[in-house]
Write a protein that holds these residues in place. Sequence first.
Motif, PDB file in Angstrom:
ATOM      1  N   THR A  49     -11.740  -6.868  11.807  1.00 23.09           N
ATOM      2  CA  THR A  49     -10.351  -6.428  11.635  1.00 23.09           C
ATOM      3  C   THR A  49     -10.216  -5.500  10.427  1.00 23.09           C
ATOM      4  O   THR A  49     -10.717  -5.800   9.331  1.00 23.09           O
ATOM      5  N   ARG A  50      -9.505  -4.391  10.647  1.00 25.99           N
ATOM      6  CA  ARG A  50      -9.306  -3.401   9.600  1.00 25.99           C
ATOM      7  C   ARG A  50      -7.943  -3.583   8.934  1.00 25.99           C
ATOM      8  O   ARG A  50      -7.004  -4.070   9.558  1.00 25.99           O
ATOM      9  N   PRO A  51      -7.823  -3.174   7.672  1.00 24.46           N
ATOM     10  CA  PRO A  51      -6.518  -3.254   7.008  1.00 24.46           C
ATOM     11  C   PRO A  51      -5.582  -2.180   7.547  1.00 24.46           C
ATOM     12  O   PRO A  51      -6.030  -1.209   8.165  1.00 24.46           O
ATOM     13  N   TRP A  52      -4.300  -2.360   7.302  1.00 23.63           N
ATOM     14  CA  TRP A  52      -3.309  -1.371   7.740  1.00 23.63           C
ATOM     15  C   TRP A  52      -3.222  -0.267   6.676  1.00 23.63           C
ATOM     16  O   TRP A  52      -2.929  -0.530   5.513  1.00 23.63           O
ATOM     17  N   PRO A  53      -3.515   0.996   7.085  1.00 22.24           N
ATOM     18  CA  PRO A  53      -3.607   2.063   6.077  1.00 22.24           C
ATOM     19  C   PRO A  53      -2.267   2.703   5.690  1.00 22.24           C
ATOM     20  O   PRO A  53      -2.150   3.316   4.629  1.00 22.24           O
ATOM     21  N   THR A  67       0.622   2.297   4.256  1.00 22.87           N
ATOM     22  CA  THR A  67       1.423   1.538   3.309  1.00 22.87           C
ATOM     23  C   THR A  67       1.118   2.085   1.912  1.00 22.87           C
ATOM     24  O   THR A  67       0.016   2.623   1.674  1.00 22.87           O
ATOM     25  N   PRO A  68       2.062   1.987   0.966  1.00 17.43           N
ATOM     26  CA  PRO A  68       1.809   2.551  -0.375  1.00 17.43           C
ATOM     27  C   PRO A  68       0.585   1.979  -1.069  1.00 17.43           C
ATOM     28  O   PRO A  68      -0.053   2.659  -1.871  1.00 17.43           O
ATOM     29  N   SER A  69       0.237   0.738  -0.771  1.00 16.19           N
ATOM     30  CA  SER A  69      -0.914   0.113  -1.440  1.00 16.19           C
ATOM     31  C   SER A  69      -1.839  -0.528  -0.403  1.00 16.19           C
ATOM     32  O   SER A  69      -1.835  -1.750  -0.212  1.00 16.19           O
ATOM     33  N   PRO A  70      -2.620   0.279   0.285  1.00 20.21           N
ATOM     34  CA  PRO A  70      -3.501  -0.273   1.323  1.00 20.21           C
ATOM     35  C   PRO A  70      -4.516  -1.256   0.745  1.00 20.21           C
ATOM     36  O   PRO A  70      -5.043  -1.059  -0.343  1.00 20.21           O
ATOM     37  N   GLU A 107      -5.941  -8.074   3.456  1.00 18.56           N
ATOM     38  CA  GLU A 107      -4.642  -7.586   3.941  1.00 18.56           C
ATOM     39  C   GLU A 107      -3.591  -8.688   3.819  1.00 18.56           C
ATOM     40  O   GLU A 107      -3.788  -9.814   4.299  1.00 18.56           O
ATOM     41  N   PHE A 108      -2.441  -8.361   3.202  1.00 10.59           N
ATOM     42  CA  PHE A 108      -1.420  -9.379   2.915  1.00 10.59           C
ATOM     43  C   PHE A 108      -0.976 -10.132   4.161  1.00 10.59           C
ATOM     44  O   PHE A 108      -0.963 -11.360   4.191  1.00 10.59           O
TER      45      PHE A 108
END
Length: 432
Positions: A290-294, A296-299, A306-307
Motif C-alpha cells: 500500500t502506497r501513501p496518499w500523495p 496532501t500538504p504533508s505526504p 499514512e495517518f
Amino acid sequence: MSPSALNTTPQATDPTKYDLHHQTFSSTFPSNEKEWIERAGRVAAILAEDVTTRDREQKVPEAEISLLKSSGLLKTLGPTNYGGGGQGWDVGYKVIREVAKGDGSVGMLLGYHLLWSYTAHVVGTDEQRDRFEELIIKNNYFIGGAVNPRDSDLKITSEGDHIVFEGFKNFNTGGVVSDLTVLEGTFEGTDAHIFAYAPTQQAGIQFAHNWHNMGLRLTESGSVKIDRVAVPWADALGWDPKTQKPLAQILNIPWATLLLPTIQLVFSNFYLGIAHGALSFSLAYTAKNTRPWPFTPSPAPSGVEEFYILERYGNFHAHLAAATALANQAGSVISSIYATKSSARETLTARERGEAAEEVAAVKVVATDTALRVTSGVFETTGARATAEKVGLDRFWRDVRTHTLHDPVAYKNRELGRYALLDEIPEPSWYT
C-alpha cells in the motif's frame, strides 16, 4: 428436485496433499490449552497457504477434513479415557477461532462438528452420552447435522425396534464429508422432538450438492433429502425405547436447551476468527504494497506511516480485542456450566441458563458488528489494488456476511434490551 441433481457428486480435494502434515501431527497429541491453540494455529497456517484457490475452486473439502482429523482437533472436547483432548468449551471456542483465521469455512465446519459431537452430552441419557462419545472419539469421526429449524421438521414414525426419519432440509452443514449425521424431527402424533445420530453413508441420506453461495464456500451447506432413514429406538436421544416416550428428567429441564447458546457462541467465534484473519492478512499486504496518499500538504513517506491507515488499523485492533475478550468471557461461562453441572444436570436453573444465553447474545451482537466492520473496512487500508481477484481479500467479508444472515441479530438486540430493562431472561428457542 430431480434425481439427477441429487446424485451429482462434485470433485473433492485430495487428502494426500497433506500427507506430510498428517505424519507430523501423528507424532504428538496436544495436552493442554496452549498446545491445543498452537495446533489449531498450525492448521490455520497450512490452510491459509492456498485458501484463495480452494475458495475459488469450491471442491468438496475431503482433504480439509482429513487435516482436522490427523491434527486431532476433532477430539478437542472428547473425554481423555476414550482418547480425546479433555478440554472444555472455553478452549474449544478458541480452537475454532484460530482455525477460522486461516480458513473461515474450515473453522465453521470444526465448530459445527464440536457442537454436534456434543449432542448426546446435552439431550442423551448418561448411557447414550458415554456410548456415542466413545464411538465418535475412538473412530475420529467427523459429525454433520441436518437440523435447520426454519424448514419443516423431519417426520418420525416407529417401525418395530426402529424410528424412521423422512423429510427435506434446505441446509445442512458438513454432511457431505461426515461420518455421522445428526437428524432431528417430530415423532408421529406428537409435537415431541427426537435427536439421533445416523451413519451418513447410506442410500436414505441424499445430498443435493447445491451450496453455491458467495461465502463459506467449502462448508457443503446445501440441501439434503432424508428418505426413510432408520435408527434404533435405543439411539433416540433422551427417549425411553420401551415406552417410546421422552424422559422428562432428561429433556424437560433447562439443561436440555444448552445446545442453542452453545452453538450461538460457536458462530461468534468463527466470525471473530475470520475478522482476525482479515486484519492479519491486510496488515501484511499494507506493509508490502500500500502506497501513501500523495495529494496532501504533508505526504507520509510510506503507506505504513499514512495517518488514515494507522487510524483505521488502530480502530480495527481495538474493536477486535474487545470483542475477543467478551467472547472469551462468555466461553468461560458456558464451559463452567458443563464442567460443574454435567454430573448433576438437574441443578441447572432456568435463571442460570438464561443469564448464560444473554452473555452469548451480547457476544453475537458485538462479534457481528465488529467482524463486518473489519472485513469490509480493510479495503480502505489496503487500497484499490487489493480488490483484485488474485489477492483474495474479499473472501473474509463474503464469509462473515453469509453466516451473519443465519438469524437476525436485531432480535438479539431486542432480547438483550428486555434483559437489561426488565430483567427478563429469554425463553429457550431454536435460536436462543
